[in-house]
Design a protein around this motif. Structure first.
Motif, PDB file in Angstrom:
ATOM      1  N   LYS A  87       7.253 -16.625 -19.188  1.00  0.00           N
ATOM      2  CA  LYS A  87       6.534 -17.116 -20.365  1.00  0.00           C
ATOM      3  C   LYS A  87       5.609 -16.027 -20.923  1.00  0.00           C
ATOM      4  O   LYS A  87       5.570 -15.786 -22.134  1.00  0.00           O
ATOM      5  N   ALA A  88       4.884 -15.346 -20.024  1.00  0.00           N
ATOM      6  CA  ALA A  88       3.975 -14.289 -20.468  1.00  0.00           C
ATOM      7  C   ALA A  88       4.741 -13.130 -21.095  1.00  0.00           C
ATOM      8  O   ALA A  88       4.314 -12.558 -22.103  1.00  0.00           O
ATOM      9  N   TRP A  89       5.887 -12.800 -20.518  1.00  0.00           N
ATOM     10  CA  TRP A  89       6.691 -11.691 -21.054  1.00  0.00           C
ATOM     11  C   TRP A  89       7.258 -12.033 -22.426  1.00  0.00           C
ATOM     12  O   TRP A  89       7.281 -11.192 -23.328  1.00  0.00           O
ATOM     13  N   SER A  90       7.717 -13.263 -22.603  1.00  0.00           N
ATOM     14  CA  SER A  90       8.259 -13.680 -23.900  1.00  0.00           C
ATOM     15  C   SER A  90       7.179 -13.690 -24.983  1.00  0.00           C
ATOM     16  O   SER A  90       7.458 -13.440 -26.156  1.00  0.00           O
ATOM     17  N   GLU A  91       5.940 -13.961 -24.572  1.00  0.00           N
ATOM     18  CA  GLU A  91       4.831 -13.941 -25.535  1.00  0.00           C
ATOM     19  C   GLU A  91       4.436 -12.508 -25.892  1.00  0.00           C
ATOM     20  O   GLU A  91       3.978 -12.236 -27.003  1.00  0.00           O
ATOM     21  N   PHE A  92       4.621 -11.577 -24.943  1.00  0.00           N
ATOM     22  CA  PHE A  92       4.282 -10.174 -25.200  1.00  0.00           C
ATOM     23  C   PHE A  92       5.337  -9.496 -26.063  1.00  0.00           C
ATOM     24  O   PHE A  92       5.016  -8.749 -26.984  1.00  0.00           O
ATOM     25  N   LEU A  93       6.612  -9.744 -25.763  1.00  0.00           N
ATOM     26  CA  LEU A  93       7.711  -9.074 -26.456  1.00  0.00           C
ATOM     27  C   LEU A  93       7.985  -9.751 -27.793  1.00  0.00           C
ATOM     28  O   LEU A  93       8.170 -10.960 -27.864  1.00  0.00           O
ATOM     29  N   GLU A 129       0.804  -1.220   0.000  1.00  0.00           N
ATOM     30  CA  GLU A 129       0.000   0.000   0.000  1.00  0.00           C
ATOM     31  C   GLU A 129       0.842   1.278   0.000  1.00  0.00           C
ATOM     32  O   GLU A 129       0.535   2.230  -0.723  1.00  0.00           O
ATOM     33  N   GLN A 130       1.936   1.306   0.781  1.00  0.00           N
ATOM     34  CA  GLN A 130       2.702   2.540   0.921  1.00  0.00           C
ATOM     35  C   GLN A 130       3.789   2.678  -0.133  1.00  0.00           C
ATOM     36  O   GLN A 130       3.985   3.768  -0.678  1.00  0.00           O
ATOM     37  N   HIS A 131       4.506   1.618  -0.405  1.00  0.00           N
ATOM     38  CA  HIS A 131       5.626   1.716  -1.351  1.00  0.00           C
ATOM     39  C   HIS A 131       5.163   1.498  -2.791  1.00  0.00           C
ATOM     40  O   HIS A 131       5.450   2.318  -3.672  1.00  0.00           O
ATOM     41  N   LEU A 132       4.447   0.445  -3.037  1.00  0.00           N
ATOM     42  CA  LEU A 132       4.018   0.126  -4.394  1.00  0.00           C
ATOM     43  C   LEU A 132       2.759   0.883  -4.814  1.00  0.00           C
ATOM     44  O   LEU A 132       2.448   0.944  -6.012  1.00  0.00           O
ATOM     45  N   LYS A 133       2.043   1.433  -3.845  1.00  0.00           N
ATOM     46  CA  LYS A 133       0.780   2.144  -4.096  1.00  0.00           C
ATOM     47  C   LYS A 133      -0.242   1.236  -4.789  1.00  0.00           C
ATOM     48  O   LYS A 133      -0.955   1.642  -5.704  1.00  0.00           O
ATOM     49  N   LEU A 134      -0.291  -0.005  -4.323  1.00  0.00           N
ATOM     50  CA  LEU A 134      -1.223  -0.992  -4.853  1.00  0.00           C
ATOM     51  C   LEU A 134      -2.127  -1.475  -3.720  1.00  0.00           C
ATOM     52  O   LEU A 134      -2.041  -0.980  -2.596  1.00  0.00           O
ATOM     53  N   THR A 135      -2.963  -2.445  -4.010  1.00  0.00           N
ATOM     54  CA  THR A 135      -3.807  -3.064  -2.991  1.00  0.00           C
ATOM     55  C   THR A 135      -3.547  -4.554  -2.988  1.00  0.00           C
ATOM     56  O   THR A 135      -2.926  -5.097  -3.917  1.00  0.00           O
ATOM     57  N   ALA A 136      -4.039  -5.216  -1.959  1.00  0.00           N
ATOM     58  CA  ALA A 136      -3.879  -6.672  -1.876  1.00  0.00           C
ATOM     59  C   ALA A 136      -4.534  -7.363  -3.061  1.00  0.00           C
ATOM     60  O   ALA A 136      -4.090  -8.423  -3.509  1.00  0.00           O
ATOM     61  N   ASP A 137      -5.592  -6.756  -3.587  1.00  0.00           N
ATOM     62  CA  ASP A 137      -6.280  -7.348  -4.744  1.00  0.00           C
ATOM     63  C   ASP A 137      -5.367  -7.402  -5.971  1.00  0.00           C
ATOM     64  O   ASP A 137      -5.501  -8.287  -6.818  1.00  0.00           O
ATOM     65  N   ASP A 138      -4.439  -6.431  -6.083  1.00  0.00           N
ATOM     66  CA  ASP A 138      -3.519  -6.420  -7.229  1.00  0.00           C
ATOM     67  C   ASP A 138      -2.579  -7.623  -7.197  1.00  0.00           C
ATOM     68  O   ASP A 138      -2.011  -8.000  -8.225  1.00  0.00           O
ATOM     69  N   PHE A 139      -2.403  -8.199  -5.993  1.00  0.00           N
ATOM     70  CA  PHE A 139      -1.521  -9.367  -5.878  1.00  0.00           C
ATOM     71  C   PHE A 139      -2.314 -10.666  -5.768  1.00  0.00           C
ATOM     72  O   PHE A 139      -1.732 -11.731  -5.573  1.00  0.00           O
ATOM     73  N   ALA A 140      -3.620 -10.572  -5.912  1.00  0.00           N
ATOM     74  CA  ALA A 140      -4.443 -11.780  -5.817  1.00  0.00           C
ATOM     75  C   ALA A 140      -4.130 -12.753  -6.949  1.00  0.00           C
ATOM     76  O   ALA A 140      -4.214 -13.976  -6.772  1.00  0.00           O
ATOM     77  N   ASN A 141      -3.765 -12.217  -8.095  1.00  0.00           N
ATOM     78  CA  ASN A 141      -3.458 -13.061  -9.250  1.00  0.00           C
ATOM     79  C   ASN A 141      -1.962 -13.053  -9.576  1.00  0.00           C
ATOM     80  O   ASN A 141      -1.578 -13.205 -10.739  1.00  0.00           O
ATOM     81  N   ALA A 142      -1.136 -12.850  -8.553  1.00  0.00           N
ATOM     82  CA  ALA A 142       0.310 -12.854  -8.773  1.00  0.00           C
ATOM     83  C   ALA A 142       0.763 -14.205  -9.297  1.00  0.00           C
ATOM     84  O   ALA A 142       0.216 -15.249  -8.935  1.00  0.00           O
ATOM     85  N   VAL A 143       1.775 -14.170 -10.172  1.00  0.00           N
ATOM     86  CA  VAL A 143       2.257 -15.399 -10.814  1.00  0.00           C
ATOM     87  C   VAL A 143       3.688 -15.682 -10.383  1.00  0.00           C
ATOM     88  O   VAL A 143       4.388 -14.823  -9.845  1.00  0.00           O
ATOM     89  N   SER A 144       4.131 -16.894 -10.640  1.00  0.00           N
ATOM     90  CA  SER A 144       5.504 -17.281 -10.339  1.00  0.00           C
ATOM     91  C   SER A 144       6.449 -16.691 -11.383  1.00  0.00           C
ATOM     92  O   SER A 144       6.010 -16.313 -12.475  1.00  0.00           O
ATOM     93  N   PRO A 145       7.747 -16.615 -11.093  1.00  0.00           N
ATOM     94  CA  PRO A 145       8.701 -16.107 -12.090  1.00  0.00           C
ATOM     95  C   PRO A 145       8.662 -16.893 -13.397  1.00  0.00           C
ATOM     96  O   PRO A 145       8.841 -16.314 -14.478  1.00  0.00           O
ATOM     97  N   THR A 146       8.427 -18.193 -13.316  1.00  0.00           N
ATOM     98  CA  THR A 146       8.379 -19.014 -14.532  1.00  0.00           C
ATOM     99  C   THR A 146       7.203 -18.626 -15.420  1.00  0.00           C
ATOM    100  O   THR A 146       7.344 -18.471 -16.641  1.00  0.00           O
ATOM    101  N   ILE A 147       6.035 -18.454 -14.806  1.00  0.00           N
ATOM    102  CA  ILE A 147       4.852 -18.059 -15.578  1.00  0.00           C
ATOM    103  C   ILE A 147       5.024 -16.634 -16.107  1.00  0.00           C
ATOM    104  O   ILE A 147       4.632 -16.325 -17.231  1.00  0.00           O
ATOM    105  N   PHE A 148       5.618 -15.762 -15.274  1.00  0.00           N
ATOM    106  CA  PHE A 148       5.867 -14.398 -15.726  1.00  0.00           C
ATOM    107  C   PHE A 148       6.791 -14.388 -16.946  1.00  0.00           C
ATOM    108  O   PHE A 148       6.542 -13.658 -17.920  1.00  0.00           O
TER     109      PHE A 148
END
Length: 405
Positions: free
Chosen positions: A312-318, A291-310
């Motif tokens: 894969k998603a980044w390689s598909e985007f770039l 909340e203070q540093h990232l200026k996010l909410t707990a809901d923003d991390f509800a769908n957080a992914v592992s580095p491996t999934i991230f």
């Protein structure tokens, strides 16, 4: 060819009225500059871990614009050996068992792409003109078999008092700084070596009688700002990114939240926006951090992914044709720490629209140029920083357009 000086074209010191006056001028024999233009007091020791071995062509030894000498004076763990080709070829060079050669060739691997376990303990640099460097490599057997590594300069070199063979060519001291930043990003003060380099350049450029290849400086074209080529000519394939990090128990900072946007003028779809929260073992942020540093909410991390999934998603985007644009080099390191290879990229912190412009934070650049941030496309502090970075990137692109009209 990068990392070596071009043909011996340079700004020439003004001619004196007589040879007697020239011979009586006091010279500093540490930097081989006139005593009143000596830069030795501007050098500060830098405790680098990776050893630098600089092999310098004999004709470069007393050159007044010799950047190898700057590198040697600044970096404590360095050696500078100067000599003729035959002398250097017959010497027993102080090479480490895992020494590597910094030399641009088709088989050279990028230093930015190697893992921490592959890092050599010693880098060999060749200091000389294009022709001199090729002959040194040809004539010195000890360095011919060394593994070769290259750099991927995000911006043109700043050696404005000698002509460079390509837009991204680097002087010896610039190459040394870039190599050490890639190999030991944790070392503090590596870029201080460039302060001496820029001081030498500014002193010479400021001389009212200085000439560049025989042409007075005031008659030359305006120096082109070191804006990345892709930002000017390939805007449709620019991807601007910003990453938040968190410190893991080992002390290393790893990515925790990543946002990016493709800057295509022809495609404004949501598919060009990327944002992911990343959860790693033992690095889940606290509610206060969210909340203070990232200026996010707990809901923003509800769908957080592992580095491996991230990854894969980044390689598909770039896309293969994309150029990744960040403000700090440390942002790129976040990707490397979770095993993502770094492809074509540009770092905007080193861009200077004028020789006197200071390098500061993104916020300082935005304030200096009075640039309003764009509307954020992602949540949190990362979204705000990304919007500011987009505004700065567009400003740089438009600056070139204005200069050409």
């Amino acid at each position: 060819m990068a990392y070596v000086k071009p043909r011996n074209r340079r700004i020439r010191p003004p001619r004196t009225s007589s040879s007697a006056d020239l011979n009586s001028r006091s010279i500093c024999y540490n930097c081989f500059r006139p005593a009143d233009h000596c830069f030795c007091d501007a050098t500060s020791p830098i405790q680098n871990q990776t050893s630098l071995l600089i092999l310098q062509h004999q004709k470069e030894r007393s050159h007044p614009f010799n950047t190898a000498r700057i590198a040697h004076r600044c970096f404590q763990n360095s050696q500078l050996i100067t000599g003729r080709n035959d002398v250097l070829a017959s010497m027993k060079l102080p090479l480490h068992s895992d020494a590597a050669l910094l030399y641009p060739s088709p088989d050279a691997q990028s230093l930015d792409a190697i893992s921490i376990h592959e890092r050599p303990s010693q880098i060999v640099l060749i200091d000389g003109t294009w022709h001199q460097a090729k002959t040194l490599l040809r004539d010195i057997p000890a360095i011919q078999g060394l593994p070769r590594y290259g750099l991927s300069p995000a911006t043109p070199g700043q050696y404005r008092i000698r002509l460079e063979p390509t837009d991204t060519s680097l002087s010896t001291v610039e190459a040394a700084v870039a190599a050490l930043k890639a190999l030991e990003p944790e070392t503090v003060g590596i870029e201080r070596a460039l302060e001496t380099f820029h001081r030498m350049i500014e002193i010479q450029l400021a001389h009212p009688q200085a000439k560049y290849d025989g042409v007075p400086l005031e008659h030359r074209e305006q120096i082109t700002p070191n804006i990345p080529h892709a930002l000017i000519h390939d805007w449709e394939n620019i991807v601007i990114a910003y990453g938040e990090s968190i410190q893991c128990p080992t002390g290393t900072h790893v990515p925790i939240y990543w946002v990016a946007q493709r800057m295509s003028d022809s495609d404004k779809s949501e598919a060009n926006v990327f944002q992911r929260a990343i959860i790693q073992p033992s690095t889940t942020p606290t509610v206060q951090q969210i909340e203070q540093h990232l200026k996010l909410t707990a809901d923003d991390f509800a769908n957080a992914v592992s580095p491996t999934i991230f990854a894969k998603a980044w390689s598909e985007f770039l896309r293969p044709s994309d150029t990744l644009v960040v403000y700090n080099h440390s942002t790129l390191l976040l990707l490397g720490r979770i095993g993502i290879p770094i492809g074509p990229h540009a770092v905007l912190k080193s861009v200077k629209l004028s020789p006197t412009e200071s390098v500061g934070s993104l916020e300082q650049r935005l304030n200096h140029h009075r640039l309003p941030s764009m509307k954020p496309v992602a949540a949190g502090r990362a979204g705000e920083r990304l919007a500011g970075l987009q505004a700065y990137a567009k400003f740089l692109r438009d600056s070139v357009k204005i200069c050409r009209t």
